[in-house]
Motif scaffolding. Structure first.
Motif, PDB file in Angstrom:
ATOM      1  N   ALA A 123      -0.409  30.732   4.277  1.00 20.27           N
ATOM      2  CA  ALA A 123       0.674  30.019   3.608  1.00 20.27           C
ATOM      3  C   ALA A 123       1.540  29.320   4.634  1.00 20.27           C
ATOM      4  N   PRO A 124       2.124  28.157   4.323  1.00 21.16           N
ATOM      5  CA  PRO A 124       3.005  27.478   5.254  1.00 21.16           C
ATOM      6  C   PRO A 124       4.161  28.372   5.646  1.00 21.16           C
ATOM      7  N   ALA A 136      -3.794  24.080   8.043  1.00 17.56           N
ATOM      8  CA  ALA A 136      -4.868  25.014   8.404  1.00 17.56           C
ATOM      9  C   ALA A 136      -6.227  24.449   8.017  1.00 17.56           C
ATOM     10  N   GLN A 137      -6.301  23.843   6.824  1.00 17.45           N
ATOM     11  CA  GLN A 137      -7.575  23.264   6.393  1.00 17.45           C
ATOM     12  C   GLN A 137      -8.021  22.141   7.325  1.00 17.45           C
ATOM     13  N   PHE A 138      -7.052  21.284   7.718  1.00 16.54           N
ATOM     14  CA  PHE A 138      -7.397  20.178   8.615  1.00 16.54           C
ATOM     15  C   PHE A 138      -7.861  20.714   9.969  1.00 16.54           C
ATOM     16  N   ALA A 139      -7.134  21.722  10.503  1.00 14.46           N
ATOM     17  CA  ALA A 139      -7.504  22.287  11.803  1.00 14.46           C
ATOM     18  C   ALA A 139      -8.910  22.881  11.759  1.00 14.46           C
ATOM     19  N   GLY A 177     -11.025  22.393  19.612  1.00 12.59           N
ATOM     20  CA  GLY A 177     -12.454  22.556  19.789  1.00 12.59           C
ATOM     21  C   GLY A 177     -12.869  23.868  20.407  1.00 12.59           C
ATOM     22  N   ALA A 178     -12.009  24.432  21.270  1.00 13.63           N
ATOM     23  CA  ALA A 178     -12.407  25.648  21.987  1.00 13.63           C
ATOM     24  C   ALA A 178     -11.333  26.713  21.998  1.00 13.63           C
ATOM     25  N   GLY A 179     -10.213  26.485  21.306  1.00  8.42           N
ATOM     26  CA  GLY A 179      -9.134  27.463  21.299  1.00  8.42           C
ATOM     27  C   GLY A 179      -9.191  28.375  20.088  1.00  8.42           C
ATOM     28  N   ARG A 180      -8.164  29.221  19.963  1.00 12.78           N
ATOM     29  CA  ARG A 180      -8.083  30.127  18.828  1.00 12.78           C
ATOM     30  C   ARG A 180      -7.622  29.381  17.580  1.00 12.78           C
ATOM     31  N   THR A 181      -7.913  29.952  16.418  1.00 10.71           N
ATOM     32  CA  THR A 181      -7.561  29.310  15.160  1.00 10.71           C
ATOM     33  C   THR A 181      -6.060  29.100  15.042  1.00 10.71           C
ATOM     34  N   ASP A 182      -5.272  30.129  15.376  1.00  4.70           N
ATOM     35  CA  ASP A 182      -3.813  29.996  15.227  1.00  4.70           C
ATOM     36  C   ASP A 182      -3.253  28.917  16.143  1.00  4.70           C
ATOM     37  N   VAL A 188      -1.769  21.272  15.129  1.00  5.25           N
ATOM     38  CA  VAL A 188      -1.801  20.310  14.024  1.00  5.25           C
ATOM     39  C   VAL A 188      -0.427  20.206  13.384  1.00  5.25           C
ATOM     40  N   ARG A 189       0.261  21.331  13.219  1.00 10.11           N
ATOM     41  CA  ARG A 189       1.593  21.302  12.615  1.00 10.11           C
ATOM     42  C   ARG A 189       2.583  20.546  13.504  1.00 10.11           C
TER      43      ARG A 189
END
Length: 204
Positions: A123-124, A136-139, A177-182, A188-189
């Motif tokens: 959630a935002p 998150a979806q875009f990332a 491309g190579a980092g963690r999801t968070d 992106v934010r």
């Protein structure tokens, strides 16, 4: 193996995974309540091979399927801690990862991941959930696109080439491309907030 080589392997592991694999794998064993041998079985490698990687006597797992499973388990651990995947379903997802195959991937195993059960995006941070988080979806889409074209080592090498003249693009490559999801979602934010602020300044 001498200490200098092990230190170099640990530094490579930090670049590829965010921390030395010894630390990460011990955390995985604790989080999922499995032994080191159990983790090796999930990844599809021998306990001896996993031990070599955890001690940094090897920088990475050479088998592409096993390396991809490791990336999937690390991502699952992040999602469980973030609350986007219920801990109760983790065992089922680990079983799916254990049987997954990713032919044609590089030895970091980052080009694709096995399918995971559907779950809501985070959630935002600025308010209650209003459906899937677009950042998150875009990332995640950007990461999947980059990983479908190159492995983490190639992405990091491309980022290093871009760094002198295009540091912003290099940061996007490294993080998404190579980092963690968070880290990718946060970038992106930040970029989206900067774009929105610029639009407000130049708008009517």
């Amino acid at each position: 193996m001498d200490q200098a080589a092990m230190t170099r392997n640990q530094e490579l592991q930090r670049q590829w995974y965010g921390a030395p694999l010894g630390e990460l794998c011990r955390d995985l064993c604790t989080l999922f309540a499995v032994t080191q041998s159990g983790l090796a079985e999930i990844l599809g490698v021998s306990p001896a091979m996993l031990s070599l990687v955890m001690r940094a006597q090897r920088a990475r797992i050479a088998n592409p399927d096993a390396a991809a499973r490791l990336s999937a388990v690390l991502r699952l651990a992040h999602d469980v801690r973030a609350g986007t995947v219920p801990a109760a379903t983790a065992r089922e997802t680990l079983a799916t990862i254990r049987t997954s195959r990713t032919p044609g991937q590089d030895s970091l195993g980052t080009a694709s991941l096995p399918p995971a059960p559907p779950h809501p995006a985070p959630a935002p941070a600025h308010g209650p959930a209003q459906g899937p988080d677009p950042d998150a979806q875009f990332a995640l889409r950007l990461r999947d696109l980059l990983n479908s074209r190159a492995g983490a080592a190639e992405i990091l090498a491309a980022a290093a080439l871009l760094e002198p003249d295009h540091p912003g693009l290099a940061d996007i490559l490294r993080t998404c491309g190579a980092g963690r999801t968070d880290e990718a979602v946060n970038l992106v934010r930040r970029l989206g907030a900067g774009r929105d602020a610029g639009a407000r300044r130049t708008g009517p």
